[in-house]
Design a protein around this motif. Sequence first.
Motif, PDB file in Angstrom:
ATOM      1  N   GLN A 302      -3.632  -7.808   8.805  1.00  0.00           N
ATOM      2  CA  GLN A 302      -4.912  -8.526   8.713  1.00  0.00           C
ATOM      3  C   GLN A 302      -5.894  -7.874   7.750  1.00  0.00           C
ATOM      4  N   SER A 303      -5.752  -6.586   7.504  1.00  0.00           N
ATOM      5  CA  SER A 303      -6.719  -5.904   6.643  1.00  0.00           C
ATOM      6  C   SER A 303      -6.182  -5.767   5.224  1.00  0.00           C
ATOM      7  N   VAL A 304      -7.098  -5.583   4.283  1.00  0.00           N
ATOM      8  CA  VAL A 304      -6.697  -5.356   2.894  1.00  0.00           C
ATOM      9  C   VAL A 304      -5.901  -4.058   2.788  1.00  0.00           C
ATOM     10  N   GLU A 305      -6.363  -3.021   3.492  1.00  0.00           N
ATOM     11  CA  GLU A 305      -5.691  -1.722   3.429  1.00  0.00           C
ATOM     12  C   GLU A 305      -4.245  -1.812   3.925  1.00  0.00           C
ATOM     13  N   SER A 306      -4.028  -2.521   5.024  1.00  0.00           N
ATOM     14  CA  SER A 306      -2.665  -2.608   5.558  1.00  0.00           C
ATOM     15  C   SER A 306      -1.750  -3.408   4.631  1.00  0.00           C
ATOM     16  N   ARG A 307      -2.285  -4.399   3.956  1.00  0.00           N
ATOM     17  CA  ARG A 307      -1.490  -5.149   2.986  1.00  0.00           C
ATOM     18  C   ARG A 307      -1.124  -4.262   1.803  1.00  0.00           C
ATOM     19  N   GLN A 308      -2.073  -3.442   1.360  1.00  0.00           N
ATOM     20  CA  GLN A 308      -1.781  -2.517   0.273  1.00  0.00           C
ATOM     21  C   GLN A 308      -0.733  -1.488   0.716  1.00  0.00           C
ATOM     22  N   ARG A 309      -0.858  -0.963   1.943  1.00  0.00           N
ATOM     23  CA  ARG A 309       0.117   0.009   2.437  1.00  0.00           C
ATOM     24  C   ARG A 309       1.505  -0.601   2.524  1.00  0.00           C
ATOM     25  N   ALA A 310       1.582  -1.873   2.924  1.00  0.00           N
ATOM     26  CA  ALA A 310       2.883  -2.543   3.001  1.00  0.00           C
ATOM     27  C   ALA A 310       3.544  -2.594   1.639  1.00  0.00           C
ATOM     28  N   LEU A 311       2.776  -2.931   0.613  1.00  0.00           N
ATOM     29  CA  LEU A 311       3.333  -2.998  -0.741  1.00  0.00           C
ATOM     30  C   LEU A 311       3.770  -1.622  -1.230  1.00  0.00           C
ATOM     31  N   ILE A 312       2.987  -0.598  -0.900  1.00  0.00           N
ATOM     32  CA  ILE A 312       3.363   0.771  -1.290  1.00  0.00           C
ATOM     33  C   ILE A 312       4.651   1.179  -0.591  1.00  0.00           C
ATOM     34  N   GLU A 313       4.772   0.869   0.695  1.00  0.00           N
ATOM     35  CA  GLU A 313       5.985   1.201   1.450  1.00  0.00           C
ATOM     36  C   GLU A 313       7.213   0.528   0.847  1.00  0.00           C
ATOM     37  N   LEU A 314       7.005  -0.633   0.253  1.00  0.00           N
ATOM     38  CA  LEU A 314       8.117  -1.374  -0.341  1.00  0.00           C
ATOM     39  C   LEU A 314       8.385  -0.960  -1.794  1.00  0.00           C
ATOM     40  N   GLY A 315       7.645   0.050  -2.266  1.00  0.00           N
ATOM     41  CA  GLY A 315       7.945   0.628  -3.565  1.00  0.00           C
ATOM     42  C   GLY A 315       7.127   0.113  -4.725  1.00  0.00           C
ATOM     43  N   TYR A 316       6.061  -0.593  -4.461  1.00  0.00           N
ATOM     44  CA  TYR A 316       5.245  -1.145  -5.543  1.00  0.00           C
ATOM     45  C   TYR A 316       4.112  -0.185  -5.906  1.00  0.00           C
ATOM     46  N   ASP A 317       3.798  -0.142  -7.174  1.00  0.00           N
ATOM     47  CA  ASP A 317       2.817   0.809  -7.713  1.00  0.00           C
ATOM     48  C   ASP A 317       1.412   0.198  -7.660  1.00  0.00           C
ATOM     49  N   LEU A 318       0.550   0.815  -6.886  1.00  0.00           N
ATOM     50  CA  LEU A 318      -0.845   0.378  -6.820  1.00  0.00           C
ATOM     51  C   LEU A 318      -1.764   1.344  -7.551  1.00  0.00           C
ATOM     52  N   GLY A 319      -1.162   2.200  -8.387  1.00  0.00           N
ATOM     53  CA  GLY A 319      -1.958   3.116  -9.189  1.00  0.00           C
ATOM     54  C   GLY A 319      -2.702   4.138  -8.342  1.00  0.00           C
ATOM     55  N   TRP A 321      -5.475   3.905  -7.090  1.00  0.00           N
ATOM     56  CA  TRP A 321      -6.356   3.310  -6.078  1.00  0.00           C
ATOM     57  C   TRP A 321      -5.643   3.139  -4.739  1.00  0.00           C
ATOM     58  N   ALA A 322      -4.321   2.989  -4.785  1.00  0.00           N
ATOM     59  CA  ALA A 322      -3.493   2.938  -3.562  1.00  0.00           C
ATOM     60  C   ALA A 322      -4.071   1.982  -2.529  1.00  0.00           C
ATOM     61  N   ASP A 323      -4.272   2.476  -1.307  1.00  0.00           N
ATOM     62  CA  ASP A 323      -4.756   1.609  -0.221  1.00  0.00           C
ATOM     63  C   ASP A 323      -6.246   1.828   0.027  1.00  0.00           C
ATOM     64  N   ASP A 324      -7.030   1.641  -1.022  1.00  0.00           N
ATOM     65  CA  ASP A 324      -8.467   1.910  -0.925  1.00  0.00           C
ATOM     66  C   ASP A 324      -9.262   0.741  -0.342  1.00  0.00           C
ATOM     67  N   ASP A 329      -6.524  -5.286  -9.867  1.00  0.00           N
ATOM     68  CA  ASP A 329      -5.421  -5.788 -10.686  1.00  0.00           C
ATOM     69  C   ASP A 329      -4.071  -5.234 -10.246  1.00  0.00           C
ATOM     70  N   TYR A 330      -4.030  -3.944  -9.889  1.00  0.00           N
ATOM     71  CA  TYR A 330      -2.756  -3.352  -9.475  1.00  0.00           C
ATOM     72  C   TYR A 330      -2.252  -4.000  -8.189  1.00  0.00           C
ATOM     73  N   SER A 331      -3.154  -4.212  -7.241  1.00  0.00           N
ATOM     74  CA  SER A 331      -2.759  -4.850  -5.978  1.00  0.00           C
ATOM     75  C   SER A 331      -2.284  -6.279  -6.224  1.00  0.00           C
ATOM     76  N   ALA A 332      -3.015  -6.996  -7.063  1.00  0.00           N
ATOM     77  CA  ALA A 332      -2.661  -8.386  -7.350  1.00  0.00           C
ATOM     78  C   ALA A 332      -1.290  -8.465  -8.020  1.00  0.00           C
ATOM     79  N   LYS A 333      -1.040  -7.566  -8.981  1.00  0.00           N
ATOM     80  CA  LYS A 333       0.251  -7.571  -9.666  1.00  0.00           C
ATOM     81  C   LYS A 333       1.377  -7.192  -8.701  1.00  0.00           C
ATOM     82  N   ALA A 334       1.126  -6.214  -7.834  1.00  0.00           N
ATOM     83  CA  ALA A 334       2.149  -5.801  -6.872  1.00  0.00           C
ATOM     84  C   ALA A 334       2.516  -6.945  -5.937  1.00  0.00           C
ATOM     85  N   LEU A 335       1.512  -7.705  -5.494  1.00  0.00           N
ATOM     86  CA  LEU A 335       1.791  -8.847  -4.621  1.00  0.00           C
ATOM     87  C   LEU A 335       2.638  -9.882  -5.340  1.00  0.00           C
TER      88      LEU A 335
END
Length: 374
Positions: A302-319, A321-324, A329-335
């Motif tokens: 439900q949170s932005v941070e948890s969505r970012q963490r999910a993408l990081i766990e799956l190996g996507y680069d969020l630069g 900024w990570a789960d800030d 742009d990095y989060s959008a591209k990873a999604l």
Amino acid sequence: MPDEVKWTFPGATAAILPSLRTLCGNDEGKLKTTDNGNGSFDCVCLVPATNAPAGSSSTTAASGADSAPTSSSAIVSSMIAATATPTNFDYNEHLIPLKSGHSISKGWTSWTGHEPKGVTWHWTAGKTIESCRELLGGPDAKRKGEASAHYCVGRSYDEGVDIYVGLENRSWHAGVEQKLRWDGKGSNSHTKGSRSTIGVETVNVGYARSGFPAKSDWIEVADTNCKWVMKVQPWTDEQMNMMIDVGKRIIARWPQIRVRDHHGHHDICPGYKSDVGGFDFARLLRGIYDDDSIFDVWTPLQSVESRQRALIELGYDLGKWADDGHWGDYSAKALEDFQRDSNSTVIGYWTTFTNWAVYDAFEVKGLSLSNLSN
């Protein structure tokens, strides 16, 4: 023990009606039937307590009985589900006429195999079921010829559930700015919600805004764009029970509708609609399908941070900024990369379909969504 208890029988066939009359003590005033138009009936019986099983209360029956049991006990044993949902409320018909100029279409189209493919859940953005009824229900609805729904679920048993369109026909509940269909694939004019899914409104003011300030128990959830965090009014316990009962009616008539065929208006119209962000789909679906093993793929994401963490766990680069918690742009591209890699529709919005895709990807890697909130 009360003098009478109420049993509801969705999807009963004509053969069972004589036995239901017997069950109701042969009092026609205590048996209400709604013809579904396909040889089946939704029935509500006020059963004399002497005919009901010991310790019973108002209950929803299992569906599809096609022969008439010879006694009330046989009816109960053949029709009542082992785990039943309380129905201490009424279904109130405010049916929209199946006529030109009204927000209803006859039958289901060949594009969906002449059956609905899923259930789209909505919120009314209002406070009462009466306000929804004025807008959508009956022959003189304010939005006549514009919009409708199959059901509207009130916030309390006193409000109950409204029926505007029978399950054999289509309500006009979604389609404008629709990007995805019931399974998360791209939609078109033939597969929009009003032609492919059952629409259920739930009385809920939605997200906090002017005139609707958030209270301490409101649900915080990121919208599908991952940039706006809403605070959403929670659904009441009585309302959840009624929604479960509605869901059981739906799958009794259309059993091909399974767990992943349920979604919110915001899931098929991301970027345009926000309902029903924060909805407790896990509780709802566990109740509808009597399956506590249905995994909650919504709350951990439900949170932005948890969505970012999910993408990081799956190996996507969020630069760096990570789960800030800021969706850049990095989060959008990873999604979008994840949607492409998981054979999802690349749309750049986070929906229920994304939740399921993340869950599946985590399962393959032996990861758990439950750890994302840590």
